[in-house]
Design an enzyme around this catalytic site. Structure first.
Site, mmCIF file in Angstrom:
data_model
loop_
_atom_site.group_PDB
_atom_site.id
_atom_site.type_symbol
_atom_site.label_atom_id
_atom_site.label_comp_id
_atom_site.label_asym_id
_atom_site.label_seq_id
_atom_site.Cartn_x
_atom_site.Cartn_y
_atom_site.Cartn_z
ATOM 1 C CD GLN A 151 -18.339 10.312 10.758
ATOM 2 O OE1 GLN A 151 -18.731 9.525 9.892
ATOM 3 N NE2 GLN A 151 -18.814 10.271 11.974
ATOM 4 C CG ASN A 152 -12.371 8.462 7.308
ATOM 5 O OD1 ASN A 152 -13.043 7.990 8.220
ATOM 6 N ND2 ASN A 152 -12.550 8.146 6.038
ATOM 7 C CG HIS A 175 -13.777 13.180 14.346
ATOM 8 N ND1 HIS A 175 -14.335 11.976 13.994
ATOM 9 C CD2 HIS A 175 -14.788 13.903 14.902
ATOM 10 C CE1 HIS A 175 -15.622 11.959 14.327
ATOM 11 N NE2 HIS A 175 -15.919 13.124 14.862
ATOM 12 C CB CYS A 208 7.849 24.983 25.421
ATOM 13 S SG CYS A 208 6.576 23.676 25.507
ATOM 14 N N GLY A 233 -19.671 5.256 3.753
ATOM 15 C CA GLY A 233 -18.853 4.408 4.616
ATOM 16 C C GLY A 233 -18.844 4.800 6.070
ATOM 17 C CB SER A 234 -20.131 6.884 8.320
ATOM 18 O OG SER A 234 -20.341 7.117 9.713
HETATM 19 ZN ZN LIG Z 1 5.512 23.460 23.420
#
Ligand SMILES: [Zn+2]
Length: 275
Positions: free
Chosen positions: A104-105, A122, A184, A222-223
């Site tokens: 999850q880290n 994540h 862009c 560790g969660s």
């Molecule tokens: Zn862009």
């Protein structure tokens, strides 16, 4: 009694030695690397609410403030080094005991310790995505572009959260300038992490479910399992009678579903397992 002789640690060693273990890790694994937890022993709760996807996309001002805080917090995340717990997980994988690593880290420390095929549930802070054109850029080069246009920007960092978001008073963020996409020019740049209010991509979730379903043991490291995106794998394992083992300091939401619970520092328990 030394930790290695603790009956729960010995039972855990037996499970891990048998192999086909899937690891699910959380912020508690990285606290010994100097990255504070949200809720664990070393972490007071963060001072501001975490950024939501909706606020990030909907407000240029929220985005600019997020990037100012992230710019300030990045040094601590980028400078963090894997600890004995990360190294032990990589060694267990090297010895063929693990079928997969789900984390999850977003700090990249499993990989920095040498672990392979890590599923970052994540996402990871090391990449940035343009929501306009899809361009992906490394976090480090974006950091250099931000530094070049913010050389006069200073602020007082109170603490850095595990997602790299620093706690800084809003009024100190005013002078920060956001860089545009190198492709862009759009300022819709987002770290490649899953924000609150955003779903983990479905193929990634399915991949994790498949790992958990075929595992001999799900090992939570560790969660506190507060967030459903990780807790659902514990639920699935328990429903399929895949034993769940939890190593965490303090209570977790999965304790009632766990076959085994060890409440001790990961930096001590995991090297003991390798030995
Ligand atoms: Zn862009």
């Amino acid at each position: 009694m030394t930790l290695a002789l603790d009956p729960a640690v010995q039972e855990l060693a037996g499970l891990v030695h048998a192999g086909r273990v899937v690891v699910l890790s959380g912020a508690g694994l990285s606290t010994e690397s100097g990255i504070p937890d949200y809720r664990g022993p070393s972490g007071a709760l963060r001072r501001h609410a975490p950024m939501t996807y909706q606020a990030f996309v909907g407000s240029p001002e929220a985005r600019r403030r997020y990037w100012a805080r992230s710019y300030l917090g990045w040094a601590q995340i980028a400078g963090a080094r894997p600890n004995a717990g990360h190294v032990a997980v990589a060694q267990l994988q090297e010895r063929g005991r693990l079928d997969g690593i789900i984390t999850q880290n977003v700090d990249g420390l499993h990989q920095a310790a040498g672990a392979r095929d890590v599923i970052e549930l994540h996402g990871g802070l090391d990449a940035v995505v343009c929501l306009e054109c899809g361009d992906r850029e490394g976090r480090a080069p974006l950091g250099e572009r931000l530094a070049a246009i913010n050389d006069a920007f200073v602020a007082e960092v109170r603490r850095v959260n595990p997602d790299g978001d620093a706690d800084v008073p809003d009024e100190q963020l005013d002078g920060f300038r956001l860089a545009g996409c190198r492709g862009c020019g759009s300022e819709l740049l987002k770290p490649d992490v899953v924000f609150f209010g955003e779903n983990v991509p479905r193929p990634r979730v399915d991949n994790c479910f498949a790992l958990v379903e075929s595992a001999a043991c799900l090992l939570v490291l560790g969660s506190s399992l507060t967030v459903l995106s990780g807790f659902r794998f514990v639920r699935r394992a328990a429903a399929l009678d895949v034993p769940v083992a939890i190593v965490n300091q303090g209570p977790t939401r999965g304790d009632e579903l766990a076959a085994l619970k060890v409440d001790a520092p990961l930096g001590e328990v995991l090297p003991a397992l390798v030995r």
